[in-house]
Design an enzyme around this catalytic site. Sequence first.
Site, PDB file in Angstrom:
ATOM      1  N   GLU A 245      -4.190  42.564   0.494  1.00  0.00           N
ATOM      2  CA  GLU A 245      -5.527  41.801   0.673  1.00  0.00           C
ATOM      3  C   GLU A 245      -5.491  41.303  -0.680  1.00  0.00           C
ATOM      4  O   GLU A 245      -5.450  41.901  -1.793  1.00  0.00           O
ATOM      5  CB  GLU A 245      -6.533  42.729   0.774  1.00  0.00           C
ATOM      6  CG  GLU A 245      -6.805  43.225   2.230  1.00  0.00           C
ATOM      7  CD  GLU A 245      -7.250  42.229   3.026  1.00  0.00           C
ATOM      8  OE1 GLU A 245      -7.174  40.983   2.711  1.00  0.00           O
ATOM      9  OE2 GLU A 245      -6.794  42.582   4.335  1.00  0.00           O
ATOM     10  N   CYS A 279     -13.656  39.144  -4.012  1.00  0.00           N
ATOM     11  CA  CYS A 279     -12.513  38.441  -3.276  1.00  0.00           C
ATOM     12  C   CYS A 279     -13.334  37.339  -2.213  1.00  0.00           C
ATOM     13  O   CYS A 279     -12.790  36.432  -1.955  1.00  0.00           O
ATOM     14  CB  CYS A 279     -11.651  39.201  -2.887  1.00  0.00           C
ATOM     15  SG  CYS A 279     -12.269  40.876  -1.889  1.00  0.00           S
TER      16      CYS A 279
HETATM   17  P1  NAD Z   1      -3.802  42.165 -10.052  1.00  0.00           P
HETATM   18  O1  NAD Z   1      -2.890  41.717  -9.059  1.00  0.00           O
HETATM   19  O2  NAD Z   1      -3.877  41.889 -11.643  1.00  0.00           O
HETATM   20  O3  NAD Z   1      -3.786  43.800 -10.056  1.00  0.00           O
HETATM   21  C1  NAD Z   1      -3.919  44.511  -8.957  1.00  0.00           C
HETATM   22  C2  NAD Z   1      -3.066  45.904  -9.284  1.00  0.00           C
HETATM   23  O4  NAD Z   1      -1.929  45.646  -9.285  1.00  0.00           O
HETATM   24  C3  NAD Z   1      -3.806  46.577 -10.693  1.00  0.00           C
HETATM   25  O5  NAD Z   1      -3.759  47.931 -10.270  1.00  0.00           O
HETATM   26  C4  NAD Z   1      -2.260  46.127 -11.262  1.00  0.00           C
HETATM   27  O6  NAD Z   1      -2.070  47.209 -12.389  1.00  0.00           O
HETATM   28  C5  NAD Z   1      -1.282  46.444 -10.217  1.00  0.00           C
HETATM   29  N1  NAD Z   1      -0.058  45.546 -10.559  1.00  0.00           N
HETATM   30  C6  NAD Z   1       0.066  44.642 -11.535  1.00  0.00           C
HETATM   31  N2  NAD Z   1       1.382  44.451 -11.573  1.00  0.00           N
HETATM   32  C7  NAD Z   1       2.133  45.235 -11.122  1.00  0.00           C
HETATM   33  C8  NAD Z   1       3.477  45.479 -10.746  1.00  0.00           C
HETATM   34  N3  NAD Z   1       4.548  44.373 -11.093  1.00  0.00           N
HETATM   35  N4  NAD Z   1       3.828  46.223  -9.826  1.00  0.00           N
HETATM   36  C9  NAD Z   1       2.831  46.974  -9.071  1.00  0.00           C
HETATM   37  N5  NAD Z   1       1.610  46.997  -9.405  1.00  0.00           N
HETATM   38  C10 NAD Z   1       0.978  46.072 -10.026  1.00  0.00           C
HETATM   39  O7  NAD Z   1      -5.462  41.921  -9.573  1.00  0.00           O
HETATM   40  P2  NAD Z   1      -6.793  42.347 -10.303  1.00  0.00           P
HETATM   41  O8  NAD Z   1      -6.866  41.545 -11.435  1.00  0.00           O
HETATM   42  O9  NAD Z   1      -7.051  43.666 -10.519  1.00  0.00           O
HETATM   43  O10 NAD Z   1      -7.777  41.769  -9.163  1.00  0.00           O
HETATM   44  C11 NAD Z   1      -8.399  40.682  -8.821  1.00  0.00           C
HETATM   45  C12 NAD Z   1      -7.752  40.232  -7.520  1.00  0.00           C
HETATM   46  O11 NAD Z   1      -8.098  41.070  -6.491  1.00  0.00           O
HETATM   47  C13 NAD Z   1      -8.376  38.844  -7.154  1.00  0.00           C
HETATM   48  O12 NAD Z   1      -7.477  37.949  -6.831  1.00  0.00           O
HETATM   49  C14 NAD Z   1      -9.223  39.192  -6.019  1.00  0.00           C
HETATM   50  O13 NAD Z   1      -9.291  38.192  -5.256  1.00  0.00           O
HETATM   51  C15 NAD Z   1      -8.288  40.092  -5.351  1.00  0.00           C
HETATM   52  N6  NAD Z   1      -9.111  41.182  -4.431  1.00  0.00           N
HETATM   53  C16 NAD Z   1      -8.894  40.942  -3.246  1.00  0.00           C
HETATM   54  C17 NAD Z   1      -9.564  41.669  -2.326  1.00  0.00           C
HETATM   55  C18 NAD Z   1      -9.260  41.448  -0.854  1.00  0.00           C
HETATM   56  O14 NAD Z   1      -9.581  42.456  -0.135  1.00  0.00           O
HETATM   57  N7  NAD Z   1      -8.810  40.474  -0.151  1.00  0.00           N
HETATM   58  C19 NAD Z   1     -10.486  42.682  -2.573  1.00  0.00           C
HETATM   59  C20 NAD Z   1     -10.703  42.585  -4.242  1.00  0.00           C
HETATM   60  C21 NAD Z   1      -9.913  42.066  -5.006  1.00  0.00           C
END
Ligand code: NAD
Length: 476
Positions: A245, A279
């Site tokens: 997501e 999001c």
């Molecule tokens: P992000 O992608 O930076 O991080 C998300 C998670 O991934 C964190 O726990 C992070 O530590 C982890 N991560 C980062 N690099 C990684 C790697 N190389 N391997 C594995 N895990 C890794 O996102 P964010 O800044 O925490 O969240 C914001 C984003 O989330 C926005 O784009 C938002 O739209 C999206 N979001 C989507 C939904 C949905 O349901 N569609 C809901 C909430 C947030």
Amino acid sequence: MKPLLINGDWVDGAHGVENINPSDKSDVIDLYAQAGVSDMQDAITAAQDAFKTWGFSTPQQRHDILKATGDEIMVRREEIGTLLSREEGKIRAEGIAETTRAAQIFHFFAGEALRLNGDVVPSVRPGVSVEITREPVGVVGIIAPWNFPIAIPAWKIAPAICYGNTVVFKPAELVPGCAWEIADILHRAGLPAGVLNLVMGQGSVVGQAMLDDPRVDAISFTGSQATGARVADACIKNMRKFQLEMGGKNPLVVLDDADLDVALDCAVNGAFFSTGQRCTASSRLVVTEGIHNRFVEALIDRLRALKVDNALKEGTDIGPVVDATQLAQDCDYIDVARAQGGNLRSGGARVARETDGFFLEPALITDTTPDMRINREEVFGPVASVIRVREYDEALHVANDTEFGLSAGICTTSLKFSSDFKRKSEAGMVMVNLPTAGVDYHVPFGGRKKSSYGSREQGSYAKEFFTIVKTAYTAP
Ligand code: NAD
């Protein structure tokens, strides 16, 4: 220091990191242990071992633990909701509401554990019977973002446990507090060692170690598109199940025949509540020309009345942006929008308050066109743009003119237009006279196009991801 949970033991990580309150940078919530790669590997080993038993646990066992967890979260919703607001920055009422939601999700999946069923069907061969059952997938890796620190972990962990999987949970760096509370509550509710492992730490280190480990059978990820693409790559390499997501650029269409107050409520709530860090936020306001000027002027009045301040302060409508990086990103997008011809009609300035936090006035940018970056890329802050269109058909076209497809809304009093929009919107979730953000917990959640990949989360649809189907044949 708040430790990691691995194989039922509380373990100190390599070092601790401060959890800072974005409303008040001088407020350190606590120190949270940071895992290294070997901690992640230990957690996966523990989850794999625990699965041998937990995979055959009874629905009653799973129900009882999920129910007890939901009960405790509900009783402690004010305390945990306050912690949530303190670490993430959404206002306290929103923090408590999100915590209540998490409790409801645990309760829902407590019930689902008792409702799992299968099919017995006649075979095409004489005398043979066929059973179709669902089994747990195995070790599930859960990777969560920071913007819903308790609801998103709840809507991934609860179904994982409900259907008999074991979990390795990697919360977002910025919000370890709520993650730790969930792990502690489940642990005390009697979850056997290794069924849930909490591995806090850097995504690029421990998250990546999870992706690279072939012993993880499935990964449920919510976060940015860039990280989602990495998750997909790693999962395909390991031939494992995954669901993603990701971001949104959600349109809220306002037609000439809309009830103006309803449209304003939807825009203010959808675009700016939770500091626009959802999001499903209505970041594009697509407005037909007959109502455009009235809508924009009234929206500016509403925005000016909103109080931006410390998330824990009584009377605050909008809390801080989550951190300095996100604040810089929001400000950059406002600058880019202006440079490309957008008109910053309201807000958009950093503001100082009694406490030193990342406060940004909600920004409204008008006179934008669909091709501008502000309308193509996710900002993830209290920033909305207005696109003026002639009539419904153009509004529908503009609403769908995006690579994202999470949520879309329309404000109209016309049954014809609302029905058409529900059918032709290319989003996974469609709202009529409701904000694009804000969903029920017992029905599917998810998007289309580049917002989502894989099967839906939440409600009974969650079982598509958290179970695997078996077909068994028996001859007499
Ligand atoms: P992000 O992608 O930076 O991080 C998300 C998670 O991934 C964190 O726990 C992070 O530590 C982890 N991560 C980062 N690099 C990684 C790697 N190389 N391997 C594995 N895990 C890794 O996102 P964010 O800044 O925490 O969240 C914001 C984003 O989330 C926005 O784009 C938002 O739209 C999206 N979001 C989507 C939904 C949905 O349901 N569609 C809901 C909430 C947030």
